[in-house]
Design an enzyme around this catalytic site. Structure first.
Site, PDB file in Angstrom:
ATOM      1  N   ASP A  69      10.822   7.393 -13.212  1.00  0.00           N
ATOM      2  CA  ASP A  69       9.927   6.229 -13.233  1.00  0.00           C
ATOM      3  C   ASP A  69      10.722   4.944 -13.031  1.00  0.00           C
ATOM      4  OD1 ASP A  69       7.527   4.956 -13.390  1.00  0.00           O
ATOM      5  OD2 ASP A  69       7.385   5.008 -15.575  1.00  0.00           O
ATOM      6  N   HIS A 102      11.010   3.582  -3.754  1.00  0.00           N
ATOM      7  CA  HIS A 102      10.939   5.046  -3.620  1.00  0.00           C
ATOM      8  C   HIS A 102      12.083   5.552  -2.735  1.00  0.00           C
ATOM      9  CE1 HIS A 102       7.266   4.875  -5.771  1.00  0.00           C
ATOM     10  NE2 HIS A 102       6.510   4.440  -4.787  1.00  0.00           N
ATOM     11  N   GLU A 106      -2.366  12.152 -10.769  1.00  0.00           N
ATOM     12  CA  GLU A 106      -2.977  10.823 -10.946  1.00  0.00           C
ATOM     13  C   GLU A 106      -2.471   9.816  -9.907  1.00  0.00           C
ATOM     14  OE1 GLU A 106      -1.609  12.608 -13.631  1.00  0.00           O
ATOM     15  OE2 GLU A 106      -3.613  13.331 -14.123  1.00  0.00           O
ATOM     16  N   LEU A 151      21.671  26.208  -7.961  1.00  0.00           N
ATOM     17  CA  LEU A 151      20.685  25.393  -8.681  1.00  0.00           C
ATOM     18  C   LEU A 151      19.309  25.552  -8.030  1.00  0.00           C
ATOM     19  CD1 LEU A 151      20.089  22.960 -10.709  1.00  0.00           C
ATOM     20  CD2 LEU A 151      20.547  21.465  -8.760  1.00  0.00           C
ATOM     21  N   ARG A 163       6.321   8.085 -22.683  1.00  0.00           N
ATOM     22  CA  ARG A 163       5.206   9.007 -22.444  1.00  0.00           C
ATOM     23  C   ARG A 163       5.702  10.235 -21.697  1.00  0.00           C
ATOM     24  NH1 ARG A 163       2.568   4.115 -21.068  1.00  0.00           N
ATOM     25  NH2 ARG A 163       3.205   4.238 -18.888  1.00  0.00           N
ATOM     26  N   SER A 206       3.322  11.862 -19.824  1.00  0.00           N
ATOM     27  CA  SER A 206       2.481  11.723 -18.626  1.00  0.00           C
ATOM     28  C   SER A 206       2.139  13.048 -17.945  1.00  0.00           C
ATOM     29  CB  SER A 206       3.136  10.773 -17.615  1.00  0.00           C
ATOM     30  OG  SER A 206       3.206   9.486 -18.153  1.00  0.00           O
TER      31      SER A 206
HETATM   32  C1  FPP Z   1       7.692   6.477 -10.118  1.00  0.00           C
HETATM   33  O1  FPP Z   1       8.029   5.125  -9.982  1.00  0.00           O
HETATM   34  C2  FPP Z   1       8.049   7.228  -8.928  1.00  0.00           C
HETATM   35  C3  FPP Z   1       7.171   7.931  -8.137  1.00  0.00           C
HETATM   36  C4  FPP Z   1       5.743   8.046  -8.410  1.00  0.00           C
HETATM   37  C5  FPP Z   1       7.632   8.621  -6.922  1.00  0.00           C
HETATM   38  C6  FPP Z   1       8.891   9.402  -7.070  1.00  0.00           C
HETATM   39  C7  FPP Z   1       9.466   9.625  -5.755  1.00  0.00           C
HETATM   40  C8  FPP Z   1      10.769   9.565  -5.459  1.00  0.00           C
HETATM   41  C9  FPP Z   1      11.840   9.331  -6.446  1.00  0.00           C
HETATM   42  C10 FPP Z   1      11.217   9.712  -4.069  1.00  0.00           C
HETATM   43  C11 FPP Z   1      11.018  11.003  -3.410  1.00  0.00           C
HETATM   44  C12 FPP Z   1      11.434  12.180  -4.153  1.00  0.00           C
HETATM   45  C13 FPP Z   1      11.791  13.363  -3.585  1.00  0.00           C
HETATM   46  C14 FPP Z   1      11.986  14.525  -4.475  1.00  0.00           C
HETATM   47  C15 FPP Z   1      11.994  13.514  -2.128  1.00  0.00           C
HETATM   48  P1  FPP Z   1       6.855   4.048 -10.022  1.00  0.00           P
HETATM   49  O2  FPP Z   1       6.402   3.805  -8.642  1.00  0.00           O
HETATM   50  O3  FPP Z   1       5.793   4.511 -10.962  1.00  0.00           O
HETATM   51  O4  FPP Z   1       7.607   2.815 -10.593  1.00  0.00           O
HETATM   52  P2  FPP Z   1       7.001   1.649 -11.522  1.00  0.00           P
HETATM   53  O5  FPP Z   1       6.661   2.279 -12.850  1.00  0.00           O
HETATM   54  O6  FPP Z   1       8.124   0.680 -11.625  1.00  0.00           O
HETATM   55  O7  FPP Z   1       5.803   1.090 -10.826  1.00  0.00           O
END
Ligand code: FPP
Length: 233
Positions: A11, A28, A58, A122, A185, A187
């Site tokens: 997150d 991201h 979600e 892994l 959380r 989540s």
């Molecule tokens: C949460 O941060 C992150 C996500 C919902 C996306 C996770 C994706 C990646 C790390 C990249 C791709 C992964 C792979 C495995 C190829 P957020 O957007 O909720 O951040 P915020 O809480 O600051 O808004």
């Protein structure tokens, strides 16, 4: 203490990007680098299973543009990273309800998961359109079907049966669950599988999560007393 299974709720990508006046997708993209580094670190620590929460059920409620950019990023990352990951001994596994994704993305996920590294070091479970409650419900549906059609008896429906019909049925329970980004959380991540996990809530935003952050968690884990409901002595 042995660490078989490490799970991470990644997150903070959006906030990381905002701090840099960049669109959320920038965060991201930076998050993919942390994924790569974490996989390397997990291998070097001899961890056998790594589960990453990449997209929750979600997350479809996010702005359409962000969702579609994330889908593009998944496709690009699978194309770019899979060969190198296989060379490192990583087997990819996607968990969640994959049907909702585009055919292109579903095909990429299936193809990547079908690749067998020469040497298995892994297993990386990438959770997409995943929710822990969904996982439990899909196992319960299997139970209902087996009861109706295959004579599954009520008394046979126990924790072991359930465990065997959830995602990750062939993998050990989660030892460590880390959430970055400063929220406290779970989540709806691996709810069943994390029943006795040691929880770590880290303030660091996911794109800044590095080997030192992981080492600090592993050091603290060594100090914890895992009793699984028993007493210490
Ligand atoms: C949460 O941060 C992150 C996500 C919902 C996306 C996770 C994706 C990646 C790390 C990249 C791709 C992964 C792979 C495995 C190829 P957020 O957007 O909720 O951040 P915020 O809480 O600051 O808004």
């Amino acid at each position: 203490m042995a660490i078989n299974h490490l799970a991470i709720i990644m997150d903070g990508n959006g906030r990381w990007a905002k701090q840099r006046n960049q669109p959320r997708t920038f965060g991201h993209q930076a998050g993919v680098k942390s994924v790569r580094n974490t996989i390397k670190a997990a291998i070097s620590h001899g961890i056998s299973y790594l589960s990453l929460f990449a997209f929750s059920s979600e997350n479809w409620n996010r702005p359409q543009k962000e969702v579609s950019r994330l889908m593009d990023l998944f496709i690009k990352s699978i194309d770019k990273e899979t060969p190198e990951l296989n060379t490192q001994g990583v087997k990819l596994n996607f968990i969640g309800d994959l049907n909702r994704f585009s055919d292109v993305l579903q095909n990429k996920m299936h193809a990547a998961a079908a690749q067998e590294p020469v040497q298995h070091r892994l297993i990386v479970n990438i959770a997409v359109n995943y929710g822990g409650q969904w996982d439990i419900v899909q196992a319960a549906r299997k139970a209902a079907i087996q009861m109706l059609n295959q004579g599954l008896a009520t008394e046979d429906l126990d924790q072991i049966w359930f465990q065997q019909h959830l995602m990750l049925s062939d993998q050990p329970a989660v030892d460590i669950l880390i959430r970055t980004g400063g929220e406290y959380r779970i989540s709806n991540f691996l709810l069943w599988q994390s029943a006795y996990a040691e929880l770590f809530f880290e303030d660091v935003l996911w794109p800044d999560f590095d080997e030192q952050c992981l080492q600090s968690v592993l050091d603290q884990y060594e100090m914890r007393d895992r009793r699984f409901g028993r007493i210490s002595e």
